[in-house]
Scaffold this active site. Sequence first.
Site, PDB file in Angstrom:
ATOM      1  N   HIS A  94     -25.651 -22.125  24.114  1.00 22.08           N
ATOM      2  CA  HIS A  94     -27.070 -22.485  23.966  1.00 22.08           C
ATOM      3  C   HIS A  94     -27.870 -21.240  23.609  1.00 22.08           C
ATOM      4  O   HIS A  94     -27.526 -20.125  24.014  1.00 22.08           O
ATOM      5  CB  HIS A  94     -27.634 -23.177  25.214  1.00 22.08           C
ATOM      6  CG  HIS A  94     -27.651 -22.335  26.464  1.00 22.08           C
ATOM      7  ND1 HIS A  94     -28.684 -21.489  26.781  1.00 22.08           N
ATOM      8  CD2 HIS A  94     -26.756 -22.224  27.479  1.00 22.08           C
ATOM      9  CE1 HIS A  94     -28.434 -20.898  27.943  1.00 22.08           C
ATOM     10  NE2 HIS A  94     -27.271 -21.321  28.392  1.00 22.08           N
ATOM     11  N   ASP A  96     -31.427 -21.237  23.915  1.00 21.41           N
ATOM     12  CA  ASP A  96     -32.648 -21.110  24.714  1.00 21.41           C
ATOM     13  C   ASP A  96     -32.350 -20.246  25.936  1.00 21.41           C
ATOM     14  O   ASP A  96     -31.204 -20.129  26.378  1.00 21.41           O
ATOM     15  CB  ASP A  96     -33.174 -22.484  25.131  1.00 21.41           C
ATOM     16  CG  ASP A  96     -32.286 -23.183  26.142  1.00 21.41           C
ATOM     17  OD1 ASP A  96     -31.076 -23.344  25.851  1.00 21.41           O
ATOM     18  OD2 ASP A  96     -32.768 -23.581  27.219  1.00 21.41           O
ATOM     19  N   ASP A 127     -26.434 -14.957  28.822  1.00 22.59           N
ATOM     20  CA  ASP A 127     -26.705 -16.385  29.031  1.00 22.59           C
ATOM     21  C   ASP A 127     -27.773 -16.882  28.067  1.00 22.59           C
ATOM     22  O   ASP A 127     -28.946 -16.868  28.387  1.00 22.59           O
ATOM     23  CB  ASP A 127     -27.150 -16.593  30.481  1.00 22.59           C
ATOM     24  CG  ASP A 127     -27.387 -18.034  30.838  1.00 22.59           C
ATOM     25  OD1 ASP A 127     -26.793 -18.921  30.197  1.00 22.59           O
ATOM     26  OD2 ASP A 127     -28.183 -18.281  31.767  1.00 22.59           O
ATOM     27  N   GLU A 160     -30.983 -26.109  27.212  1.00 22.18           N
ATOM     28  CA  GLU A 160     -30.106 -26.167  28.377  1.00 22.18           C
ATOM     29  C   GLU A 160     -30.795 -25.659  29.631  1.00 22.18           C
ATOM     30  O   GLU A 160     -30.655 -26.227  30.713  1.00 22.18           O
ATOM     31  CB  GLU A 160     -28.835 -25.360  28.108  1.00 22.18           C
ATOM     32  CG  GLU A 160     -27.728 -25.565  29.146  1.00 22.18           C
ATOM     33  CD  GLU A 160     -27.857 -24.667  30.372  1.00 22.18           C
ATOM     34  OE1 GLU A 160     -27.243 -24.972  31.399  1.00 22.18           O
ATOM     35  OE2 GLU A 160     -28.585 -23.651  30.295  1.00 22.18           O
ATOM     36  N   GLU A 161     -31.553 -24.571  29.497  1.00 14.78           N
ATOM     37  CA  GLU A 161     -32.184 -23.974  30.673  1.00 14.78           C
ATOM     38  C   GLU A 161     -33.281 -24.857  31.265  1.00 14.78           C
ATOM     39  O   GLU A 161     -33.602 -24.746  32.450  1.00 14.78           O
ATOM     40  CB  GLU A 161     -32.776 -22.603  30.316  1.00 14.78           C
ATOM     41  CG  GLU A 161     -31.760 -21.575  29.845  1.00 14.78           C
ATOM     42  CD  GLU A 161     -30.836 -21.086  30.943  1.00 14.78           C
ATOM     43  OE1 GLU A 161     -30.858 -21.652  32.052  1.00 14.78           O
ATOM     44  OE2 GLU A 161     -30.069 -20.151  30.685  1.00 14.78           O
ATOM     45  N   HIS A 427     -30.674 -14.908  34.503  1.00 16.75           N
ATOM     46  CA  HIS A 427     -31.900 -15.514  35.043  1.00 16.75           C
ATOM     47  C   HIS A 427     -32.770 -14.502  35.791  1.00 16.75           C
ATOM     48  O   HIS A 427     -33.844 -14.870  36.278  1.00 16.75           O
ATOM     49  CB  HIS A 427     -31.598 -16.689  35.986  1.00 16.75           C
ATOM     50  CG  HIS A 427     -30.958 -17.859  35.323  1.00 16.75           C
ATOM     51  ND1 HIS A 427     -30.935 -19.117  35.897  1.00 16.75           N
ATOM     52  CD2 HIS A 427     -30.326 -17.997  34.131  1.00 16.75           C
ATOM     53  CE1 HIS A 427     -30.305 -19.961  35.097  1.00 16.75           C
ATOM     54  NE2 HIS A 427     -29.923 -19.288  34.011  1.00 16.75           N
TER      55      HIS A 427
END
Length: 458
Positions: A94, A96, A127, A160-161, A427
Amino acid sequence: MQQTSPAAAITDAVAALMPRARRELAELVAFRSVADPLQFPASECAAAAEWIAAALRAEGFSDVALLDTPDGSQSVYGHLPGPAGAPTVLLYAHYDVQPPLDPADWTSPPFVLTERDGRWYGRGAADCKGGVLMHLLALRALREHGGVPVGVKVIVEGSEEQGTGGLERYAESHPELLAADAVVIGDTGNVRAGQPTVTAVLRGMVACRVRVDTLEGNLHSGAFGGAAPDALAALIRVLDSLTDQDGGPAVEGLDPAGTWAGTPYPEDAFRADARVLDGVRLVGSGEVADRVWARPSVTVLGIDCPPVVGATPSVQASARALVSLRVPPGVDAGEAGRLLAAHLRSRAPWGARVTVEPAGEGQAFRADTGSPAYGAMAEAMREAYDGASMAVVGQGGSIPLTSTLGGLYPRAEILLIGLSEPEARIHAVDESVSPDELARMSVAEARFLQRYAASARR
């Protein structure tokens, strides 16, 4: 003259491609592709999607398309036909990313890929924009040494996030699009750098916004405090009810006592990975692996309330929070969401009004680790990591598309790998990727595709 082994040839090819990969990852990290137009312009996600589409076209993919999904995001799709009779493998990542939090807290700017102490820092570096580069590196190395031996489909998600389910619903409406014999989800990571790992279990996820209202408007705390019901205080009590005295999950109706039967997670390793402060105890009970892979967990992600700086002496009329609930395989995410909402509504003190609004959902997943694809991956990882054996673990996070693919294609073999080992701090502030991990995982993926193709011919 000694002939170079297939693994050594792929390793050398990936090593030669790494400077290009760093330049491309820097370009991709520069897009502020947070899939939330309230925080960042939608044009940032659109630009990232276009970059990936162009990269796939340059690698010879046909049918490259930007898919408009029901949540308003775009996913990038491409197809690279394989040799006659070869299996098809779907590669997922992903583009995003999570918001950067406070950019001032970063050692270097979050959207500028910066090399420091042997790592590459930037939001999305691990990520999961690094996952996009992992797929590209594997395919490029294969093209230099005999070609790509399988048919390849690539899908790179744009939300996705956010957990808003756009790609899941699109896949359900177009079930033929992502059909494959094997699926490689490039969005997890090794238990630590240098230890090759596949993730066999993902917890499901439910998120909701809870709002508490007690007054028509804020009141002077001196004139009305002591009798007027404070919405912020009520919200704090509601949120506190979500965990027991040990900090373990206490959502009514959910089993808090699951156990993990696979690779353990030593407490000292977890404390180091999580950077727990000296003297602070872990929450919950049981083994660490039980708590993070086999049981529900609940987290308060944010609270809307006046900041300390600039606060006035007021009794708050309303307050709001974002709550995340993770659930293990065997627990339906929709039912867990209903239980969470019922729990929140039932715990309001003083007759305070509580409203709960869903904010995202994804089902849990459990893989079949005895499948031929797992054998091929174990051997590929052994080659990429100098003989190290592949670990099989769970993951507390959620990748909603995984369970959707498992339902649509029950015969497909699904493997979860990636670059998000603990030092990556995904994150969080100062997210990073290890270039050594990127290179080794790219080699592992390339060798997996070769081995998987060979096993399909037998």
